[in-house]
Enzyme design. Structure first.
Site, PDB file in Angstrom:
ATOM      1  N   ASP A 271       0.800  -1.649  12.636  1.00  0.00           N
ATOM      2  CA  ASP A 271       0.797  -1.035  11.301  1.00  0.00           C
ATOM      3  C   ASP A 271      -0.449  -0.156  11.159  1.00  0.00           C
ATOM      4  O   ASP A 271      -1.086  -0.106  10.115  1.00  0.00           O
ATOM      5  CB  ASP A 271       0.831  -2.105  10.214  1.00  0.00           C
TER       6      ASP A 271
ATOM      7  N   ARG B 195      10.588 -25.406  -2.957  1.00  0.00           N
ATOM      8  CA  ARG B 195      11.799 -25.359  -3.785  1.00  0.00           C
ATOM      9  C   ARG B 195      12.355 -23.943  -3.933  1.00  0.00           C
ATOM     10  O   ARG B 195      13.479 -23.776  -4.396  1.00  0.00           O
ATOM     11  CB  ARG B 195      11.512 -25.970  -5.166  1.00  0.00           C
TER      12      ARG B 195
ATOM     13  N   HIS C  81      -4.258  -9.680   8.041  1.00  0.00           N
ATOM     14  CA  HIS C  81      -2.985  -9.694   7.332  1.00  0.00           C
ATOM     15  C   HIS C  81      -2.353 -11.084   7.291  1.00  0.00           C
ATOM     16  O   HIS C  81      -1.665 -11.424   6.323  1.00  0.00           O
ATOM     17  CB  HIS C  81      -2.002  -8.716   7.993  1.00  0.00           C
TER      18      HIS C  81
ATOM     19  N   ASP D 170      -3.844  -8.781  13.293  1.00  0.00           N
ATOM     20  CA  ASP D 170      -5.250  -8.366  13.211  1.00  0.00           C
ATOM     21  C   ASP D 170      -6.129  -9.483  12.672  1.00  0.00           C
ATOM     22  O   ASP D 170      -7.344  -9.325  12.576  1.00  0.00           O
ATOM     23  CB  ASP D 170      -5.396  -7.098  12.371  1.00  0.00           C
TER      24      ASP D 170
ATOM     25  N   HIS E 238       6.629  -6.488   8.920  1.00  0.00           N
ATOM     26  CA  HIS E 238       5.347  -7.208   8.796  1.00  0.00           C
ATOM     27  C   HIS E 238       5.499  -8.526   8.035  1.00  0.00           C
ATOM     28  O   HIS E 238       5.148  -8.664   6.882  1.00  0.00           O
ATOM     29  CB  HIS E 238       4.219  -6.342   8.234  1.00  0.00           C
TER      30      HIS E 238
ATOM     31  N   ASN F   9       3.839 -10.276   4.749  1.00  0.00           N
ATOM     32  CA  ASN F   9       3.216  -9.275   3.889  1.00  0.00           C
ATOM     33  C   ASN F   9       4.262  -8.503   3.103  1.00  0.00           C
ATOM     34  O   ASN F   9       5.291  -8.087   3.650  1.00  0.00           O
ATOM     35  CB  ASN F   9       2.364  -8.309   4.717  1.00  0.00           C
TER      36      ASN F   9
ATOM     37  N   ALA G 296       0.815  -1.218   0.000  1.00  0.00           N
ATOM     38  CA  ALA G 296       0.000   0.000   0.000  1.00  0.00           C
ATOM     39  C   ALA G 296       0.848   1.267   0.000  1.00  0.00           C
ATOM     40  O   ALA G 296       0.343   2.360   0.231  1.00  0.00           O
ATOM     41  CB  ALA G 296      -0.929   0.006   1.211  1.00  0.00           C
TER      42      ALA G 296
END
Length: 365
Positions: free
Chosen positions: A261, A217, A240, A237, A206, A209, A133
């Protein structure tokens, strides 16, 4: 002014039922060992420490001005007693303005505000292919650039994509200068992550994410974290990261710690808010860009604690992951634990883990 509270006190040696006395710092803890599950009374825990905070109360760190103070106050009401104000990827002038405001807030804690320990520079030294984001202002870093920013505010954490040309050497330079470097917003491989850790990176931004995932592999950056990390931050939360993935990380990373976050939407009703230069929407408990991409969160640390307990952690373990391990990560021996001499950052919770009281360096909210 000296204060004293009684209840089930979580100390580094275990639970004690008794009294904790303090003014700005903890003066004494008295009482006997107890199993709080079989003993009535409130829970007394170290105040929460959040190392990844973009906003709250309708305000965003990148607004500069007094926004950081509003953010620190809203998080304090949810038990966060110290935090890192976190920047976004943005034009250089925007980052400088935000850091200058963070520097002012870090120099003086206002009444009712969580202690701003400094800044987490999440951007702009990230991979433009893994923005998540973040706005599209990613750029490569230089040591001179980082030192110029560090003159504006205490840079406690810096997120870097190690696969970008020149960044691996920079990771070592920053680590040698005493800065905590995290790996994040990265398209790097397992090998890139392992090399960054060997060059002095300490953690992951994070976890799961905005990084390459785990395949048997091609282990990716997630694989590097699970195989080698001592520390990593994670957003609990339950949007995520799936609870099963959280439990996987808990088994692999000894001092996995939690962050919010959080965005300007934290503590606010559903609607539109700003995250840096981008409009985000809070609805259904989450915060997203118009295309549906998760864009930070509306999480608070008291809810993070309840979520951890809800997926099966005992309260002492959950407390460490919203407080003690973050303090350890920053090398803070006088926060994140209830011991004589530590700052009197204390939260009191009832048997349902709802906040009853918050003390910020001895000041009761």
């Amino acid at each position: 002014m000296r204060a004293a509270i009684t209840g089930n006190i979580l100390t580094p040696a275990g639970w004690v039922h008794g009294e904790i006395g303090f003014d700005t710092r903890i003066a004494s803890i008295s009482g006997g060992a107890v199993d709080p599950a079989s003993n009535g009374g409130d829970y007394i825990l170290p105040g929460f420490i959040d190392l990844h905070v973009h906003g709250g109360g309708g305000k965003d760190v990148m607004e500069a001005g007094d926004a950081v103070r509003t953010i620190a106050a809203i998080h304090a009401r949810h038990g966060t007693t110290s935090l890192l104000a976190t920047t976004m990827t943005a034009p250089a002038d925007d980052i400088k303005l935000a850091l200058a405001a963070i520097g002012r807030a870090a120099a003086r804690r206002g009444k009712g505000e969580a202690r701003v320990l400094g800044a987490h520079l999440e951007g702009p030294y990230i991979n433009p292919g893994k923005l998540g984001a973040q706005p599209d202002y990613a750029r490569a870093a230089t040591l001179a650039d980082v030192h110029a920013l560090a003159a504006l505010a205490p840079l406690k954490l810096i997120t870097v994509a190690p696969e970008i040309a020149g960044h691996l050497a920079l990771v070592k330079e920053l680590a040698d200068a005493g800065m905590r470097v995290q790996i994040g917003h990265t398209a790097g491989s397992y090998e890139d992550g392992k090399a960054a850790l060997e060059h002095g990176a300490h953690g992951f931004t994070h976890l799961f994410n905005a990084m390459t995932g785990l395949h048997h592999r091609e282990p990716g950056m997630v694989g590097a974290a699970l195989a080698h990390a001592q520390y990593a931050e994670l957003i609990p939360d339950l949007l995520h990261v799936h609870p099963g993935a959280i439990r996987t990380a808990l088994r692999c990373i000894p001092k996995l710690y939690c962050v919010t976050d959080s965005t300007a939407a934290t503590g606010m009703p559903d609607g539109e808010y700003m995250l840096g230069r981008q409009v985000v929407m809070k609805c259904l408990g989450g915060v997203r860009l118009p295309d549906g991409t998760l864009a930070g969160s509306a999480l608070t640390m008291d809810q993070a604690l309840r979520n951890l307990v809800g997926i099966g952690l005992d309260l002492a373990d959950a407390s460490a992951r919203v407080s003690t391990y973050a303090a350890d990560y920053l090398g803070l021996a006088d926060r994140g634990r209830l011991v004589p001499g530590a700052w009197a950052d204390v939260v009191v919770l009832d048997r349902d883990l709802q906040l009853k009281a918050v003390y910020l360096e001895g000041e009761r909210l």
